[in-house]
Design a protein around this motif. Sequence first.
Motif, PDB file in Angstrom:
ATOM      1  N   TRP A  35       0.871  -1.143   0.055  1.00 51.19           N
ATOM      2  CA  TRP A  35       0.004   0.130  -0.137  1.00 51.19           C
ATOM      3  C   TRP A  35       0.800   1.245  -0.054  1.00 51.19           C
ATOM      4  O   TRP A  35       2.003   1.357   0.516  1.00 51.19           O
ATOM      5  N   ASN A 154     -11.600  -2.444  -1.868  1.00 51.36           N
ATOM      6  CA  ASN A 154     -10.608  -3.386  -1.745  1.00 51.36           C
ATOM      7  C   ASN A 154      -9.118  -2.701  -2.167  1.00 51.36           C
ATOM      8  O   ASN A 154      -8.065  -2.972  -1.768  1.00 51.36           O
ATOM      9  N   ASP A 155      -9.296  -1.268  -2.552  1.00 48.97           N
ATOM     10  CA  ASP A 155      -8.149  -0.718  -2.826  1.00 48.97           C
ATOM     11  C   ASP A 155      -7.747   0.620  -2.085  1.00 48.97           C
ATOM     12  O   ASP A 155      -7.090   1.174  -2.481  1.00 48.97           O
ATOM     13  N   ASP A 202      -3.410   3.592  -0.394  1.00 48.35           N
ATOM     14  CA  ASP A 202      -4.033   3.095  -1.644  1.00 48.35           C
ATOM     15  C   ASP A 202      -3.369   1.793  -1.873  1.00 48.35           C
ATOM     16  O   ASP A 202      -2.045   1.757  -1.756  1.00 48.35           O
ATOM     17  N   ARG A 203      -4.015   0.722  -2.496  1.00 54.04           N
ATOM     18  CA  ARG A 203      -3.122  -0.635  -2.650  1.00 54.04           C
ATOM     19  C   ARG A 203      -2.460  -0.318  -3.933  1.00 54.04           C
ATOM     20  O   ARG A 203      -2.848   0.512  -4.900  1.00 54.04           O
ATOM     21  N   GLN A 205      -0.280  -1.123  -7.387  1.00 55.35           N
ATOM     22  CA  GLN A 205      -0.656  -1.972  -8.385  1.00 55.35           C
ATOM     23  C   GLN A 205       0.269  -3.166  -8.618  1.00 55.35           C
ATOM     24  O   GLN A 205       1.314  -3.443  -8.083  1.00 55.35           O
TER      25      GLN A 205
END
Length: 353
Positions: A35, A154-155, A202-203, A205
């Motif tokens: 994250w 989820n993110d 934020d997750r 990529q």
Amino acid sequence: MKIALLRVFYVVALVLALPIGMAAAQSADPFEYGWNLDGDASELRFLSVKKQKVAETSSFATLSGLITEDGQAQVRVLLDSVDTKVDLRNVRMRFLFFETFRYPEAVITTQLSPDLLTDLHLTRRKEIELPYTFTLRGVTLERTTDVAVTLIDNDRVVVSSITPIAFTLEELDLEEGRMKLQEAANVDITPIGVVSFNFVFDRAQPGTPPDLPEATLTPAAVALEEKGVMTEEACLGRFEILSKTGNIFFASGSTRLDDKSIPLLENLYDIVDRCPSFRLEIAGHTDSVGSDAQNQTISERRAASVASWLQDKGIPSDRLVAVGYGESRPIVDNDTPANRARNRRIEFTALTE
């Protein structure tokens, strides 16, 4: 009518199925891909008390951080970005309290346990006890606090303090800074700070692990102040505050600048360069040890050393006036080593034409 009812049932079934579908989309691995901190959405606040009853809440504008795929978390706080909502109060906090020219950042680190968060995708919010370390001014404290971890989707996840965290200024090596603030602002300040936070992540990529940018040491790079040429009020206030830092150093009995002075001098140059309508008086002062003549000479030469450093950086010589006052203008009695150290100083005064 039958078709209409079927459509209604279909819509209801779809709505009811959405949470199930969304939950299924969540990952059971709370740290999958890692994250990155959303600095703009995150907050780190601290409360201070002056005059025994006036509480003020301040924050920091520039935060960065990450959580790795194995749950190691770090948040960096650029102290130059302190925000009290008042320009010169920000400057006092930077130069007198935090001494950001020496200690540009605070760092919070912790290890999140996946065992405590594997069902976060189902519960959406969990309260956990979290051990952490907090490093400021070279001092590292180990503490434990309760935090709420909330999965927005989820993110996106939010880690928030449940109760405020109290520190004494002495344990963070901020007591001297408090004394300088009190003298500069002419107020009493309670020697305790209370901190709370709301960190939004934020997750990352897939294939792009979270990244933590290095802290910048550029003077005032993230300071909440006007850019470019400063106003008269901003210039006058900054030179007065710089005079109270006590961070221009010379070897004992020497007029040669110590390398420890460079961080403050870099900030001084930045301010002088952005106040082009002013000439700057650089005044040297000494304690009472030694003869009057010796002290007069050393004060003049030390002031000249600072002026020479600024000239080498590009400030025109006609904008600088180096003077020495020897031991003639003490700010405290020369009766203790600490007081004599305060009297050995360089002061800055903006001169108008």
